[in-house]
Write an enzyme that holds these catalytic residues in place. Sequence first.
Site, PDB file in Angstrom:
ATOM      1  N   ALA A  25       7.268 -36.806 -34.352  1.00 57.55           N
ATOM      2  CA  ALA A  25       7.336 -38.194 -34.839  1.00 57.55           C
ATOM      3  C   ALA A  25       7.423 -39.212 -33.708  1.00 57.55           C
ATOM      4  CB  ALA A  25       8.529 -38.344 -35.784  1.00 57.55           C
ATOM      5  N   GLN A 102       3.249 -32.061 -35.757  1.00 59.04           N
ATOM      6  CA  GLN A 102       4.133 -31.956 -36.932  1.00 59.04           C
ATOM      7  C   GLN A 102       3.978 -33.207 -37.806  1.00 59.04           C
ATOM      8  OE1 GLN A 102       8.256 -30.345 -35.570  1.00 59.04           O
ATOM      9  NE2 GLN A 102       7.274 -31.286 -33.776  1.00 59.04           N
ATOM     10  N   VAL A 104       2.281 -36.201 -40.127  1.00 57.05           N
ATOM     11  CA  VAL A 104       1.368 -36.192 -41.288  1.00 57.05           C
ATOM     12  C   VAL A 104       0.601 -37.521 -41.385  1.00 57.05           C
ATOM     13  CG1 VAL A 104       2.772 -34.554 -42.604  1.00 57.05           C
ATOM     14  CG2 VAL A 104       3.292 -36.992 -42.783  1.00 57.05           C
ATOM     15  N   HIS A 120       2.308 -29.623 -40.556  1.00 56.50           N
ATOM     16  CA  HIS A 120       2.982 -30.043 -41.793  1.00 56.50           C
ATOM     17  C   HIS A 120       2.014 -30.733 -42.744  1.00 56.50           C
ATOM     18  CE1 HIS A 120       7.061 -29.972 -39.502  1.00 56.50           C
ATOM     19  NE2 HIS A 120       6.728 -28.783 -39.957  1.00 56.50           N
ATOM     20  N   CYS A 128      -3.920 -31.185 -56.211  1.00 56.13           N
ATOM     21  CA  CYS A 128      -3.527 -31.068 -57.622  1.00 56.13           C
ATOM     22  C   CYS A 128      -2.668 -29.815 -57.797  1.00 56.13           C
ATOM     23  CB  CYS A 128      -4.765 -30.962 -58.518  1.00 56.13           C
ATOM     24  SG  CYS A 128      -4.325 -30.652 -60.243  1.00 56.13           S
TER      25      CYS A 128
HETATM   26  N1  APR Z   1       8.440 -41.912 -27.184  1.00 54.27           N
HETATM   27  C1  APR Z   1       8.745 -40.595 -27.043  1.00 54.27           C
HETATM   28  N2  APR Z   1       9.664 -39.953 -27.814  1.00 54.27           N
HETATM   29  C2  APR Z   1      10.280 -40.693 -28.754  1.00 54.27           C
HETATM   30  C3  APR Z   1      10.029 -42.066 -28.959  1.00 54.27           C
HETATM   31  C4  APR Z   1       9.057 -42.676 -28.124  1.00 54.27           C
HETATM   32  N3  APR Z   1       8.732 -43.972 -28.227  1.00 54.27           N
HETATM   33  N4  APR Z   1      10.826 -42.506 -29.968  1.00 54.27           N
HETATM   34  C5  APR Z   1      11.537 -41.444 -30.394  1.00 54.27           C
HETATM   35  N5  APR Z   1      11.227 -40.355 -29.665  1.00 54.27           N
HETATM   36  C6  APR Z   1      11.740 -38.983 -29.805  1.00 54.27           C
HETATM   37  C7  APR Z   1      13.210 -38.885 -30.200  1.00 54.27           C
HETATM   38  O1  APR Z   1      14.030 -38.894 -29.028  1.00 54.27           O
HETATM   39  C8  APR Z   1      13.239 -37.531 -30.913  1.00 54.27           C
HETATM   40  O2  APR Z   1      13.431 -36.469 -29.983  1.00 54.27           O
HETATM   41  O3  APR Z   1      11.022 -38.387 -30.872  1.00 54.27           O
HETATM   42  C9  APR Z   1      11.842 -37.411 -31.512  1.00 54.27           C
HETATM   43  C10 APR Z   1      11.828 -37.687 -33.010  1.00 54.27           C
HETATM   44  O4  APR Z   1      12.551 -36.644 -33.631  1.00 54.27           O
HETATM   45  P1  APR Z   1      12.309 -36.393 -35.182  1.00 54.27           P
HETATM   46  O5  APR Z   1      12.308 -37.700 -35.898  1.00 54.27           O
HETATM   47  O6  APR Z   1      13.225 -35.299 -35.627  1.00 54.27           O
HETATM   48  O7  APR Z   1      10.804 -35.884 -35.249  1.00 54.27           O
HETATM   49  P2  APR Z   1      10.248 -34.417 -35.206  1.00 54.27           P
HETATM   50  O8  APR Z   1      10.883 -33.624 -34.115  1.00 54.27           O
HETATM   51  O9  APR Z   1       8.785 -34.557 -35.210  1.00 54.27           O
HETATM   52  O10 APR Z   1      10.709 -33.822 -36.655  1.00 54.27           O
HETATM   53  C11 APR Z   1      10.088 -32.611 -37.057  1.00 54.27           C
HETATM   54  O11 APR Z   1      11.180 -32.855 -39.202  1.00 54.27           O
HETATM   55  O12 APR Z   1      11.742 -34.046 -41.069  1.00 54.27           O
HETATM   56  C12 APR Z   1      10.853 -33.137 -40.561  1.00 54.27           C
HETATM   57  O13 APR Z   1       8.666 -32.815 -41.327  1.00 54.27           O
HETATM   58  C13 APR Z   1       9.455 -33.683 -40.566  1.00 54.27           C
HETATM   59  O14 APR Z   1       7.672 -33.248 -38.983  1.00 54.27           O
HETATM   60  C14 APR Z   1       9.036 -33.646 -39.104  1.00 54.27           C
HETATM   61  C15 APR Z   1       9.953 -32.596 -38.543  1.00 54.27           C
END
Ligand code: APR
Length: 246
Positions: A25, A102, A104, A120, A128
Amino acid sequence: MEKARFQEAAQWIRNSGKTTAFTGAGISVESGIPPFRGENGLWNKYDPATFDISYFLKNTRHSWEVMRDIFYDLFGQAGPNAAHYALAELENRGLLNSVITQNVDNLHTDAGSKTVYEFHGSLKKLVCLECSELIPFRREILETLPPRCLKCDGVLKPNAVFFGEGIPEHAYSNALGEAESSELFILIGTIGEVAPANMIPRMAKGYGARIIEINISKSSYTDSVTDIFLQGKATEMMEGIMAALD
Ligand code: APR
Protein backbone atom coordinates in the site's frame (compact mmCIF):
# COMPACT_ATOMS: atom_id res chain seq x y z
CA MET A 1 19.55 10.15 1.54
CA GLU A 2 23.17 10.34 0.41
CA LYS A 3 23.96 9.57 -3.22
CA ALA A 4 26.17 6.60 -2.40
CA ARG A 5 23.16 4.52 -1.29
CA PHE A 6 21.37 5.18 -4.57
CA GLN A 7 24.55 4.37 -6.50
CA GLU A 8 24.89 1.04 -4.67
CA ALA A 9 21.22 0.15 -5.28
CA ALA A 10 21.54 1.13 -8.95
CA GLN A 11 24.65 -1.05 -9.29
CA TRP A 12 22.77 -4.04 -7.84
CA ILE A 13 19.91 -3.46 -10.27
CA ARG A 14 22.33 -3.17 -13.25
CA ASN A 15 24.18 -6.37 -12.29
CA SER A 16 21.15 -8.48 -11.40
CA GLY A 17 20.28 -11.27 -13.82
CA LYS A 18 16.64 -11.19 -12.69
CA THR A 19 14.92 -8.59 -10.52
CA THR A 20 11.40 -8.62 -9.06
CA ALA A 21 9.55 -5.76 -7.34
CA PHE A 22 7.26 -6.58 -4.39
CA THR A 23 4.92 -3.72 -3.52
CA GLY A 24 2.36 -2.84 -0.87
CA ALA A 25 0.00 0.00 0.00
CA GLY A 26 2.89 2.40 0.68
CA ILE A 27 3.70 2.76 -3.03
CA SER A 28 0.20 4.17 -3.66
CA VAL A 29 0.08 6.58 -0.70
CA GLU A 30 1.52 9.42 -2.82
CA SER A 31 -1.26 8.75 -5.32
CA GLY A 32 -3.72 9.73 -2.60
CA ILE A 33 -4.62 6.21 -1.46
CA PRO A 34 -4.24 5.82 2.32
CA PRO A 35 -2.35 2.77 3.62
CA PHE A 36 -4.11 0.14 5.68
CA ARG A 37 -1.85 0.46 8.75
CA GLY A 38 0.19 3.24 10.32
CA GLU A 39 -0.55 6.96 10.13
CA ASN A 40 -4.13 7.59 8.85
CA GLY A 41 -4.37 3.93 7.92
CA LEU A 42 -7.74 2.68 6.69
CA TRP A 43 -7.94 0.13 9.48
CA ASN A 44 -7.90 3.00 11.98
CA LYS A 45 -11.23 4.12 10.52
CA TYR A 46 -12.85 0.99 9.14
CA ASP A 47 -13.12 -2.43 10.73
CA PRO A 48 -11.14 -4.94 8.62
CA ALA A 49 -13.90 -7.46 9.47
CA THR A 50 -16.02 -5.64 6.87
CA PHE A 51 -13.66 -7.18 4.31
CA ASP A 52 -13.97 -10.70 5.63
CA ILE A 53 -15.75 -12.94 3.14
CA SER A 54 -18.16 -14.29 5.79
CA TYR A 55 -19.19 -10.73 6.75
CA PHE A 56 -19.68 -9.85 3.08
CA LEU A 57 -21.95 -12.85 2.50
CA LYS A 58 -24.10 -11.98 5.54
CA ASN A 59 -24.06 -8.17 5.19
CA THR A 60 -23.68 -7.78 1.47
CA ARG A 61 -25.34 -4.40 1.10
CA HIS A 62 -23.46 -2.76 4.01
CA SER A 63 -20.18 -4.24 2.88
CA TRP A 64 -20.78 -2.87 -0.62
CA GLU A 65 -21.63 0.60 0.78
CA VAL A 66 -18.30 0.69 2.66
CA MET A 67 -16.40 -0.60 -0.37
CA ARG A 68 -18.03 2.02 -2.59
CA ASP A 69 -16.98 4.78 -0.18
CA ILE A 70 -13.41 3.58 0.37
CA PHE A 71 -12.39 1.79 -2.75
CA TYR A 72 -14.44 3.04 -5.62
CA ASP A 73 -14.94 6.65 -4.59
CA LEU A 74 -11.61 7.27 -2.86
CA PHE A 75 -9.35 4.98 -4.90
CA GLY A 76 -11.32 5.73 -8.04
CA GLN A 77 -9.63 9.08 -8.72
CA ALA A 78 -6.11 7.88 -7.96
CA GLY A 79 -3.51 7.70 -10.72
CA PRO A 80 0.00 6.20 -10.83
CA ASN A 81 2.83 8.20 -9.22
CA ALA A 82 6.55 8.50 -10.03
CA ALA A 83 7.31 5.25 -8.20
CA HIS A 84 4.83 3.24 -10.33
CA TYR A 85 6.22 4.86 -13.51
CA ALA A 86 9.81 4.16 -12.46
CA LEU A 87 9.06 0.43 -12.11
CA ALA A 88 7.41 0.44 -15.57
CA GLU A 89 10.52 2.19 -16.95
CA LEU A 90 12.84 -0.38 -15.34
CA GLU A 91 10.79 -3.14 -17.00
CA ASN A 92 11.05 -1.32 -20.37
CA ARG A 93 14.83 -1.21 -19.99
CA GLY A 94 14.97 -4.93 -19.22
CA LEU A 95 16.07 -4.18 -15.64
CA LEU A 96 12.90 -5.50 -13.96
CA ASN A 97 11.24 -8.84 -14.69
CA SER A 98 7.91 -8.43 -12.89
CA VAL A 99 5.97 -6.70 -10.15
CA ILE A 100 4.25 -8.75 -7.44
CA THR A 101 1.76 -6.39 -5.81
CA GLN A 102 -0.51 -6.75 -2.78
CA ASN A 103 -2.42 -3.68 -3.98
CA VAL A 104 -5.81 -3.90 -5.68
CA ASP A 105 -5.70 -0.39 -7.19
CA ASN A 106 -4.41 -1.38 -10.68
CA LEU A 107 -1.89 1.50 -10.60
CA HIS A 108 1.06 -0.62 -11.79
CA THR A 109 -0.87 -1.63 -14.91
CA ASP A 110 -2.09 1.97 -15.37
CA ALA A 111 1.59 3.11 -15.21
CA GLY A 112 2.49 0.72 -18.05
CA SER A 113 3.96 -2.27 -16.19
CA LYS A 114 3.29 -5.36 -18.28
CA THR A 115 4.08 -8.29 -15.98
CA VAL A 116 2.10 -7.65 -12.79
CA TYR A 117 1.05 -10.43 -10.41
CA GLU A 118 -1.91 -9.20 -8.34
CA PHE A 119 -1.53 -11.27 -5.20
CA HIS A 120 -4.76 -9.87 -3.70
CA GLY A 121 -6.66 -9.59 -6.96
CA SER A 122 -8.02 -6.30 -8.25
CA LEU A 123 -10.97 -3.94 -7.80
CA LYS A 124 -11.09 -3.35 -11.54
CA LYS A 125 -13.12 -6.49 -12.09
CA LEU A 126 -16.19 -7.88 -10.31
CA VAL A 127 -16.96 -11.57 -10.04
CA CYS A 128 -20.41 -13.19 -9.86
CA LEU A 129 -20.75 -15.39 -6.76
CA GLU A 130 -23.20 -17.65 -8.63
CA CYS A 131 -21.82 -18.17 -12.13
CA SER A 132 -18.25 -16.81 -11.62
CA GLU A 133 -18.63 -14.44 -14.58
CA LEU A 134 -15.90 -11.73 -14.52
CA ILE A 135 -17.22 -8.25 -15.26
CA PRO A 136 -15.08 -5.13 -15.81
CA PHE A 137 -15.95 -2.47 -13.20
CA ARG A 138 -18.02 0.46 -14.47
CA ARG A 139 -19.24 3.30 -12.26
CA GLU A 140 -22.91 2.75 -13.11
CA ILE A 141 -22.67 -0.71 -11.56
CA LEU A 142 -22.71 1.02 -8.13
CA GLU A 143 -26.10 2.65 -8.73
CA THR A 144 -27.87 -0.30 -7.10
CA LEU A 145 -26.17 -2.15 -4.24
CA PRO A 146 -25.40 -4.96 -4.14
CA PRO A 147 -24.75 -5.06 -7.89
CA ARG A 148 -26.13 -8.11 -9.67
CA CYS A 149 -24.93 -10.26 -12.53
CA LEU A 150 -26.68 -9.49 -15.83
CA LYS A 151 -26.40 -13.14 -16.80
CA CYS A 152 -27.79 -14.94 -13.74
CA ASP A 153 -28.80 -12.15 -11.29
CA GLY A 154 -26.25 -13.47 -8.79
CA VAL A 155 -24.55 -11.04 -6.36
CA LEU A 156 -21.35 -9.45 -7.68
CA LYS A 157 -18.22 -9.05 -5.52
CA PRO A 158 -15.04 -7.10 -6.28
CA ASN A 159 -12.45 -9.53 -7.65
CA ALA A 160 -10.13 -8.57 -4.76
CA VAL A 161 -9.15 -11.17 -2.15
CA PHE A 162 -11.19 -10.77 1.03
CA PHE A 163 -9.87 -11.94 4.40
CA GLY A 164 -10.67 -15.64 4.57
CA GLU A 165 -10.39 -16.15 0.80
CA GLY A 166 -7.61 -17.93 -1.06
CA ILE A 167 -4.92 -16.24 -3.17
CA PRO A 168 -5.53 -16.37 -6.95
CA GLU A 169 -3.67 -19.44 -8.23
CA HIS A 170 -1.97 -17.65 -11.17
CA ALA A 171 -0.55 -14.89 -8.94
CA TYR A 172 0.48 -17.31 -6.20
CA SER A 173 2.36 -19.77 -8.39
CA ASN A 174 4.09 -16.99 -10.36
CA ALA A 175 5.09 -15.18 -7.17
CA LEU A 176 6.62 -18.39 -5.81
CA GLY A 177 8.47 -18.81 -9.11
CA GLU A 178 9.88 -15.26 -8.89
CA ALA A 179 10.98 -15.87 -5.28
CA GLU A 180 12.86 -18.99 -6.37
CA SER A 181 14.56 -17.51 -9.43
CA SER A 182 15.25 -13.82 -8.76
CA GLU A 183 18.68 -12.49 -7.84
CA LEU A 184 17.22 -9.24 -6.49
CA PHE A 185 13.94 -8.20 -4.86
CA ILE A 186 12.95 -4.56 -4.48
CA LEU A 187 10.40 -4.19 -1.64
CA ILE A 188 8.38 -0.98 -1.75
CA GLY A 189 5.87 0.25 0.85
CA THR A 190 4.88 -2.90 2.66
CA ILE A 191 4.87 -3.59 6.39
CA GLY A 192 5.04 -7.35 5.83
CA GLU A 193 2.30 -8.34 8.30
CA VAL A 194 -0.22 -10.14 6.11
CA ALA A 195 0.24 -13.80 5.19
CA PRO A 196 0.79 -15.51 2.87
CA ALA A 197 1.97 -12.47 0.84
CA ASN A 198 4.48 -11.54 3.52
CA MET A 199 6.34 -14.84 3.03
CA ILE A 200 7.38 -14.08 -0.57
CA PRO A 201 10.32 -11.73 0.23
CA ARG A 202 11.52 -14.14 2.95
CA MET A 203 11.41 -17.05 0.50
CA ALA A 204 13.34 -14.99 -2.06
CA LYS A 205 16.01 -14.30 0.57
CA GLY A 206 16.11 -17.96 1.42
CA TYR A 207 16.77 -18.79 -2.23
CA GLY A 208 19.70 -16.37 -2.27
CA ALA A 209 18.13 -13.13 -3.53
CA ARG A 210 19.43 -9.80 -2.27
CA ILE A 211 16.86 -7.33 -0.91
CA ILE A 212 16.55 -3.58 -1.49
CA GLU A 213 13.78 -2.08 0.66
CA ILE A 214 12.09 1.30 0.26
CA ASN A 215 9.88 2.43 3.14
CA ILE A 216 9.32 5.60 5.16
CA SER A 217 9.89 3.55 8.33
CA LYS A 218 11.15 0.13 9.36
CA SER A 219 9.01 -2.90 8.48
CA SER A 220 9.14 -6.51 9.60
CA TYR A 221 11.73 -7.04 6.83
CA THR A 222 14.18 -4.24 7.62
CA ASP A 223 16.21 -5.88 10.39
CA SER A 224 15.72 -9.45 9.14
CA VAL A 225 16.03 -9.76 5.34
CA THR A 226 16.79 -6.27 3.97
CA ASP A 227 20.30 -5.65 2.58
CA ILE A 228 19.93 -2.03 1.44
CA PHE A 229 17.31 0.05 3.29
CA LEU A 230 16.38 3.27 1.49
CA GLN A 231 14.36 5.12 4.13
CA GLY A 232 12.07 7.63 2.47
CA LYS A 233 9.01 8.10 0.30
CA ALA A 234 8.59 5.67 -2.59
CA THR A 235 8.61 8.44 -5.24
CA GLU A 236 11.76 10.11 -3.88
CA MET A 237 13.66 6.86 -3.38
CA MET A 238 12.75 5.55 -6.85
CA GLU A 239 13.70 8.91 -8.40
CA GLY A 240 17.06 8.63 -6.60
CA ILE A 241 17.62 5.15 -8.03
CA MET A 242 16.61 6.22 -11.56
CA ALA A 243 18.97 9.23 -11.40
CA ALA A 244 21.82 6.95 -10.26
CA LEU A 245 21.06 4.55 -13.14
CA ASP A 246 21.32 7.33 -15.77
N1 APR B 1 6.51 5.55 0.70
C1 APR B 1 6.97 4.33 1.07
N2 APR B 1 6.39 3.58 2.05
C2 APR B 1 5.30 4.10 2.64
C3 APR B 1 4.76 5.36 2.32
C4 APR B 1 5.41 6.10 1.29
N3 APR B 1 4.99 7.31 0.90
N4 APR B 1 3.68 5.59 3.11
C5 APR B 1 3.54 4.50 3.89
N5 APR B 1 4.51 3.61 3.63
C6 APR B 1 4.72 2.28 4.22
C7 APR B 1 4.38 2.18 5.71
O1 APR B 1 5.52 2.53 6.50
C8 APR B 1 4.03 0.69 5.83
O2 APR B 1 5.19 -0.09 6.06
O3 APR B 1 3.83 1.39 3.57
C9 APR B 1 3.46 0.34 4.46
C10 APR B 1 1.94 0.24 4.47
O4 APR B 1 1.61 -0.88 5.26
P1 APR B 1 0.16 -1.52 5.07
O5 APR B 1 -0.85 -0.43 5.02
O6 APR B 1 0.01 -2.63 6.06
O7 APR B 1 0.21 -2.12 3.60
P2 APR B 1 0.61 -3.56 3.13
O8 APR B 1 1.87 -4.02 3.79
O9 APR B 1 0.56 -3.52 1.66
O10 APR B 1 -0.64 -4.47 3.66
C11 APR B 1 -0.74 -5.78 3.12
O11 APR B 1 -2.86 -6.00 4.25
O12 APR B 1 -4.96 -5.28 4.79
C12 APR B 1 -4.26 -6.08 3.94
O13 APR B 1 -4.94 -6.72 1.80
C13 APR B 1 -4.41 -5.64 2.52
O14 APR B 1 -2.79 -5.79 0.72
C14 APR B 1 -2.99 -5.35 2.06
C15 APR B 1 -2.18 -6.17 3.03
